[in-house]
Design a protein around this motif. Sequence first.
Motif: not given
Length: 458
Positions: A255-273
């Motif tokens: 799970l690669l997240l190369p561009y995550c910045y200070l003002d980003d609003c992101v929720t990542i939910r991993v249910i089954w991996a």
Amino acid sequence: MEKEEVPRAAPGKREPGGIAAQRARISDSGETADDFISRLPDVVLCTIISLLPTKDGGRTQALSRRWRHLWRSAPLNLEVLTRLPDDPIPTHSVSPSAVSDIISRHHGPARRFYFHCLRDDEVYAQAESWFLSRALANLQELDASYGNLPLLPSALRSASTLLVAKISHCDLPGEIVPSFPLLKQLTLVYVSISADGFHTLLSSCHALESLCMSQVRAAGCLRVSSPTLKSIGFRDNHSEETELVIEDAPRLVRLLLPYCYLDDCVTIRVIWAPKLEIMGPFAAFVSKLLLFQRKSPVSSANSMHTVKVLALKSSENKLHAVLNILRWFPCLEKLYVTFHKRYEMGAKDEPQYDPQHPIECLQTHLKNVVFKLYSGNGKQVDFARFIVLNAEVLNKIVFEVHGDYSSESVAFQHGLLHVKNRASRDAQFEFRSTHVRNKYLGDEHIHDLSVSDPFRQP
């Protein structure tokens, strides 16, 4: 090295039939005796031509009589790019005005079609006939960008044969999604699609191994369910709230997240991996990034035991955030930390490290650490020293420094880091000079599954 000569028969003797035939072919085709490439089978030469840029592939017809017919039967690699009035056409692309002539003269199959339309309505209308042509009937690779125009339904005519697809800058209606039985790599960039349409798209990809999503505009959250997916690259839509839910991905490793910045609003939910081993890089202090496992936020009480490789970006003044995140991954074996002043937070307080609750991965699993953009002073040294003194099974720390590091500088750093008191007596320390200031984000390896560690600097 001496050139290999074609054997000649002695005077008065006939040449063996094979050599005589070979000489005749060379004479008829215009080849020279040392033209080894032209002696390759047609199928090999056609493969070589199909990997060349469009213009270069066409020019091979002028090499010799032997090559003249090959381009017409070789798998077509066609790159078309519209341009602004004063911009030149790139050397690897052809003008839209030449496309109809090319596809009418080419009688072989098509391998790849690259089509980027910069809001040119006339070319956009012409593209419909191109996609419906016999020459582009069974594409293996498609790279289509529409300048924020709707995706042409005919663009997916080759869905049953596509192996690689990139769709960008367009509206993608969910109702036109066909089945993709062979597709292994899918990239979506600046695409507008409904949540149901996105679910339908993934459900139609029966062999998908890697998925890259960059600023996908979807109403609702993006839900990923795929029995074959191994790698996901995700970039959110900046200031808009985004939610990525990995509902069912039994083979997902990255799970690669190369561009995550200070003002980003992101929720990542991993249910089954259950096989997720590699994550990052994301900023350790981005308070708006919420990572969930099943229904609860990831924490020391709800940790992710499968993750073994983690990449983080951090301000050197907020390194307690990194230590607290390490609690989420008790089986972590390799850690990358990129220092950068651009990731400074304001005067906001951060949770402090609590020595009464040790970090499990430091005691049992963490073996390799890489510090990128290491300056060798201030809080960076304090943090590195903490790892040196507390990582009990550590094998190696690599410090990537800018410019050359003398032996005196290395010895000075060893003193600051208290390496003589290191927790792991087997630990080694390498100061690696790099003249590249770019951060290695791993995004180029979203689709390259042959690379075991996407964050490793080559």
